[in-house]
Scaffold this motif. Sequence first.
Motif, PDB file in Angstrom:
ATOM      1  N   ILE A  63      37.538  55.942  51.432  1.00  0.00           N
ATOM      2  CA  ILE A  63      37.126  56.511  52.712  1.00  0.00           C
ATOM      3  C   ILE A  63      35.605  56.664  52.766  1.00  0.00           C
ATOM      4  N   ALA A  64      34.999  57.091  51.650  1.00  0.00           N
ATOM      5  CA  ALA A  64      33.541  57.227  51.625  1.00  0.00           C
ATOM      6  C   ALA A  64      32.866  55.881  51.843  1.00  0.00           C
ATOM      7  N   GLY A  65      33.380  54.832  51.211  1.00  0.00           N
ATOM      8  CA  GLY A  65      32.819  53.496  51.412  1.00  0.00           C
ATOM      9  C   GLY A  65      32.965  53.019  52.843  1.00  0.00           C
ATOM     10  N   ALA A  66      34.130  53.298  53.449  1.00  0.00           N
ATOM     11  CA  ALA A  66      34.329  52.913  54.843  1.00  0.00           C
ATOM     12  C   ALA A  66      33.360  53.657  55.756  1.00  0.00           C
ATOM     13  N   LEU A  67      33.148  54.952  55.490  1.00  0.00           N
ATOM     14  CA  LEU A  67      32.213  55.730  56.308  1.00  0.00           C
ATOM     15  C   LEU A  67      30.773  55.223  56.158  1.00  0.00           C
ATOM     16  N   LEU A  68      30.373  54.919  54.929  1.00  0.00           N
ATOM     17  CA  LEU A  68      29.017  54.403  54.735  1.00  0.00           C
ATOM     18  C   LEU A  68      28.843  53.057  55.439  1.00  0.00           C
ATOM     19  N   GLY A  69      29.853  52.215  55.339  1.00  0.00           N
ATOM     20  CA  GLY A  69      29.776  50.939  56.035  1.00  0.00           C
ATOM     21  C   GLY A  69      29.666  51.112  57.536  1.00  0.00           C
ATOM     22  N   GLN A  70      30.414  52.067  58.071  1.00  0.00           N
ATOM     23  CA  GLN A  70      30.342  52.333  59.510  1.00  0.00           C
ATOM     24  C   GLN A  70      28.977  52.888  59.888  1.00  0.00           C
TER      25      GLN A  70
ATOM     26  N   LEU B 277      38.449  49.139  42.059  1.00  0.00           N
ATOM     27  CA  LEU B 277      38.672  49.194  40.619  1.00  0.00           C
ATOM     28  C   LEU B 277      39.347  50.488  40.187  1.00  0.00           C
ATOM     29  N   SER B 278      38.996  51.595  40.860  1.00  0.00           N
ATOM     30  CA  SER B 278      39.520  52.890  40.440  1.00  0.00           C
ATOM     31  C   SER B 278      40.781  53.305  41.191  1.00  0.00           C
ATOM     32  N   GLY B 279      40.990  52.745  42.387  1.00  0.00           N
ATOM     33  CA  GLY B 279      42.138  53.141  43.190  1.00  0.00           C
ATOM     34  C   GLY B 279      41.998  54.503  43.830  1.00  0.00           C
ATOM     35  N   ARG B 280      40.804  55.052  43.896  1.00  0.00           N
ATOM     36  CA  ARG B 280      40.595  56.392  44.450  1.00  0.00           C
ATOM     37  C   ARG B 280      40.492  56.321  45.966  1.00  0.00           C
TER      38      ARG B 280
ATOM     39  N   LEU C 223      25.509  49.679  50.325  1.00  0.00           N
ATOM     40  CA  LEU C 223      25.957  50.793  49.497  1.00  0.00           C
ATOM     41  C   LEU C 223      27.435  51.088  49.758  1.00  0.00           C
ATOM     42  N   GLY C 224      27.834  51.045  51.039  1.00  0.00           N
ATOM     43  CA  GLY C 224      29.248  51.239  51.352  1.00  0.00           C
ATOM     44  C   GLY C 224      30.126  50.181  50.706  1.00  0.00           C
ATOM     45  N   GLY C 225      29.637  48.930  50.701  1.00  0.00           N
ATOM     46  CA  GLY C 225      30.394  47.877  50.027  1.00  0.00           C
ATOM     47  C   GLY C 225      30.525  48.124  48.540  1.00  0.00           C
ATOM     48  N   ALA C 226      29.458  48.645  47.913  1.00  0.00           N
ATOM     49  CA  ALA C 226      29.529  48.955  46.482  1.00  0.00           C
ATOM     50  C   ALA C 226      30.539  50.070  46.214  1.00  0.00           C
ATOM     51  N   VAL C 227      30.541  51.095  47.078  1.00  0.00           N
ATOM     52  CA  VAL C 227      31.521  52.178  46.909  1.00  0.00           C
ATOM     53  C   VAL C 227      32.945  51.643  47.109  1.00  0.00           C
ATOM     54  N   LEU C 228      33.140  50.728  48.054  1.00  0.00           N
ATOM     55  CA  LEU C 228      34.464  50.127  48.246  1.00  0.00           C
ATOM     56  C   LEU C 228      34.874  49.304  47.024  1.00  0.00           C
ATOM     57  N   ALA C 229      33.905  48.614  46.410  1.00  0.00           N
ATOM     58  CA  ALA C 229      34.214  47.875  45.182  1.00  0.00           C
ATOM     59  C   ALA C 229      34.663  48.827  44.072  1.00  0.00           C
ATOM     60  N   TYR C 230      33.995  49.967  43.983  1.00  0.00           N
ATOM     61  CA  TYR C 230      34.430  50.982  43.010  1.00  0.00           C
ATOM     62  C   TYR C 230      35.832  51.490  43.340  1.00  0.00           C
ATOM     63  N   ALA C 231      36.113  51.671  44.632  1.00  0.00           N
ATOM     64  CA  ALA C 231      37.456  52.109  45.033  1.00  0.00           C
ATOM     65  C   ALA C 231      38.508  51.080  44.651  1.00  0.00           C
TER      66      ALA C 231
ATOM     67  N   GLN D 226      42.375  46.017  44.742  1.00  0.00           N
ATOM     68  CA  GLN D 226      42.870  47.134  43.935  1.00  0.00           C
ATOM     69  C   GLN D 226      44.280  46.847  43.433  1.00  0.00           C
ATOM     70  N   ARG D 227      45.113  46.241  44.285  1.00  0.00           N
ATOM     71  CA  ARG D 227      46.468  45.896  43.887  1.00  0.00           C
ATOM     72  C   ARG D 227      46.444  44.818  42.799  1.00  0.00           C
ATOM     73  N   ALA D 228      45.560  43.826  42.941  1.00  0.00           N
ATOM     74  CA  ALA D 228      45.445  42.773  41.934  1.00  0.00           C
ATOM     75  C   ALA D 228      44.991  43.338  40.599  1.00  0.00           C
ATOM     76  N   PHE D 229      44.073  44.310  40.630  1.00  0.00           N
ATOM     77  CA  PHE D 229      43.601  44.925  39.390  1.00  0.00           C
ATOM     78  C   PHE D 229      44.741  45.654  38.684  1.00  0.00           C
ATOM     79  N   ASN D 230      45.588  46.332  39.449  1.00  0.00           N
ATOM     80  CA  ASN D 230      46.728  47.021  38.849  1.00  0.00           C
ATOM     81  C   ASN D 230      47.672  46.038  38.178  1.00  0.00           C
ATOM     82  N   PHE D 231      47.915  44.895  38.830  1.00  0.00           N
ATOM     83  CA  PHE D 231      48.782  43.896  38.220  1.00  0.00           C
ATOM     84  C   PHE D 231      48.160  43.330  36.956  1.00  0.00           C
ATOM     85  N   HIS D 232      46.822  43.232  36.943  1.00  0.00           N
ATOM     86  CA  HIS D 232      46.139  42.630  35.792  1.00  0.00           C
ATOM     87  C   HIS D 232      46.305  43.479  34.542  1.00  0.00           C
ATOM     88  N   VAL D 233      46.346  44.796  34.691  1.00  0.00           N
ATOM     89  CA  VAL D 233      46.430  45.668  33.522  1.00  0.00           C
ATOM     90  C   VAL D 233      47.877  45.944  33.117  1.00  0.00           C
TER      91      VAL D 233
END
Length: 869
Positions: free
Chosen positions: A441-448, A433-436, A423-431, A806-813
């Motif tokens: 941080i929430a994804g890192a905490l869940l992973g921990q 894409l969204s850059g939030r 679940l933490g990995g999924a939240v990091l994947a969302y981060a 996240q940086r690659a996604f920004n360059f893509h758009v």
Amino acid sequence: MSAVRAALRISRRDMWRAKGRSLLILVMIGLPVLAITAAFTYTSTSELDPHERLRWDLGSAAALVTDTEMAGPVRQNAERPELLTEISGTTRPPLAKAEIEAVVGPGARVIRSFEGYGKYQERDGYRDAMIWEADARDPVTTSRFHLLDGRFPQAEDEVAVSDVVGVPVGNILRVTRDGIAKRVVGVVRASPPAAGYGVRQIITLPGALLGRVNGDSHRSRWLIETRLPVTWDQVRQANEKGLTVLSRAVLDDPPAGGDGQDYVSGSSFLTWNKSLVAAVLVTQVVLLAGPAFAVGLRRRRRELALIAAQGGSARQLKLIVISDGLVLGAGASVLGAVLGVGVARGIVAAAGQWPDGELGPFDVPVGMVAVIVALGTLSGLAAAIVPAVQAARWDVAAALAGRRDTRRDRAGRPLLGTLVAVLGGAVLAYAALSGRLDAFIAGALLGQLGLVMIMPWLVRRIGPLAGRLPLPLRLAVRDGVRNRGRTAPAVVAVMAAAATFGMIVVSSASSVALNERMHRGPYTQGTTAIYGDEVTEESWRTIRGIAAETLPGVPLIEAFIPVDGKEEPLRPDLLERGCDGCRVYNAWAGLPLGGPDLLRYLLGRTDPAAEAALAAGRAVVFNPAGVRNGEVALTLPPQSGATDAEPARVSLPATFVRVDGPATAAGVAPVSAFTSRGYAVRLTHLLIDPQVRRLTPAEVRRLDGPVRAVTAKVMVAAERAPDIQERQVPHPFIIAAALIALGATFSATALAAADSRGDMETLSALGARPRTRRAVVAGQAAFIAGLGVPVGLLAGLGLAAVESAQRAFNFHVMPPDVAPNGYRFPDPGLVLAVPWAQFVAVAVGLPLLAALVAGLFARTRVRVSRRVA
């Protein structure tokens, strides 16, 4: 309430009785609080708020009016007038002094000033500086500066400079690339960088420099001296005229109802992020303090058993242990906060406050410190909860008899932990894409949290692998496996520090690799260029001689540009590029003029047909969209862009030549094509082809000095990819992460040594030497760090991958970059560079260092006592 008071009294007395254990817990909780408090206090001191900036913004004036040169109306932020939320699209001439006086009202005195940026000459080139034009002798403006030596300027050929410029009173300072000579008559202390003015400042009288530096790009400002406050209503009236106002009275009494706060300042956003980061860091305390409370609880088994035997309930036992967390957590947090402020005060004193240093007034963020203290206290409480539950479940008879607790630590929850980590990995994947940041941080905490659940199971699986290790290491590993409740949180704490290190070094290396991939140099890689748009032919002859003497036998490639009748350099550019909605990367700022040697250099090969076309007076164009019906249409805007008039156009006969890959120019035009149309040409470049000779940095420096001595209007540059040394990993972060990992390892080792004192007594009774017991302690440290550091490095690699994604996604758009020949640069994609040498060094070196230090400081004197079976 009486039960709570009794529990607190028991906890306080136990804290004084077991000073060593209490001190260890105080350090575990207080050290992060100290570090975070010191960091936030230092940051708050170095970042000036609008009230602290008033000295440099206003001096002793009541307000500062800035003319945006917009017809109006504009809408500004109350605290930061430069932040406009509404702006008019039309421009107007600057307002005169009488118009400003009419806006601010009668009885006010206005002092005009100008602010802009320019350059001044140093021995090794030009440096940027903020230029401030006003009569600094006026009492209203004098208070903006701290005069160290000399006086303020009284004539147009005089300037005062900030001390970091490094030019003493009486010397000549040459300003702008034209080398305008100004005599330095005063030296002032540079304003703090956070004041927003830059540390390099040049102060002179109005009209003495800025009109000759940046044309009309400087800002016209007016200091208002008045006894009456400049109210928010007056600010709004000024906004209607296209003026922005920084008012001392508005800062002291902001407009009610959020009026004027249309722009949410970055400070509140940063404060929210700092609070979130503080919560993340302080919660790490639970991972170490929890086992510390558990170890202390085992040392207090008999005391708590006596309370239970005398009628104490399970709830009261829990209350006593939780009171330990409250007393120690609150005490450690308060002490850590006080010491953190003291440490920050010492650092600020050493760094220096303005005017003795670059820092502003010492500022303690009381609200943030209170949050940190509360988080530290809550961390102590949270760390005591699990031991409190364990205390309520003890066998009272076994505890009074002194027998060991036969219940085993939990084996962990590997399945649930895996799900939480996923679940933490999924939240990091969302981060990604969204850059939030909050999602990151929430994804890192869940992973921990998932790793916390998995770690006891992982530690247990490592136990059978220790069978072939030497005896001390085998004992250390088996002790860690047997006491998983103590070992697993310590491993996770070390892992978190190692993950921080891994994320920093991988992110830094990836940024370097991305910069190298995205580098768009104006010349072919390895080229050495001597260039200048306003160099005379006599100076060029001298420079050719210097180059021939410094680099004998090395040919120089010439490149020219056309000039108009006013000797203004022009920039021949393609009218049609075939690029819609993309960012054109125009390295040469147009189509250079030259001969076959320049064509060979730009093509990177010899093309007889193209050279024949150039010799025949035809332009050779590399962009297929630029050639229509055998001709290329060019616009000729001025190189300086100083006019808004429609640029001239010319059409030249042209030949298209394909270039594989990106070209640094759109083509080459023959000199005769422009001279035959009435244009003069001017030499601007002497190039050294890297296929002929690549100059070393030493050779470039040997060429640069004599060439720059000829004229200040020429530059020497070698085209290279971004220097990796300029993007080194921030050392303070690496050191902090390593210290946290070492601190966690040593704390866990100290807990293990205290908890295994009975085992050490058994070893001594069996004849184990002191060095054997020392090796066991070193093995405990090596086991904790050896398991936590590699896993943490891998976790840090994953976090850095999320950031790179996240940086690659920004360059893509974003719109693609296009070279002058129409070549579309591909998206850089996911750039992830791993410094494996640093990873291996840390993964191996940190556990070895922890084992060495733990072994050196281990207590080997053991007092043998009778043990109850």
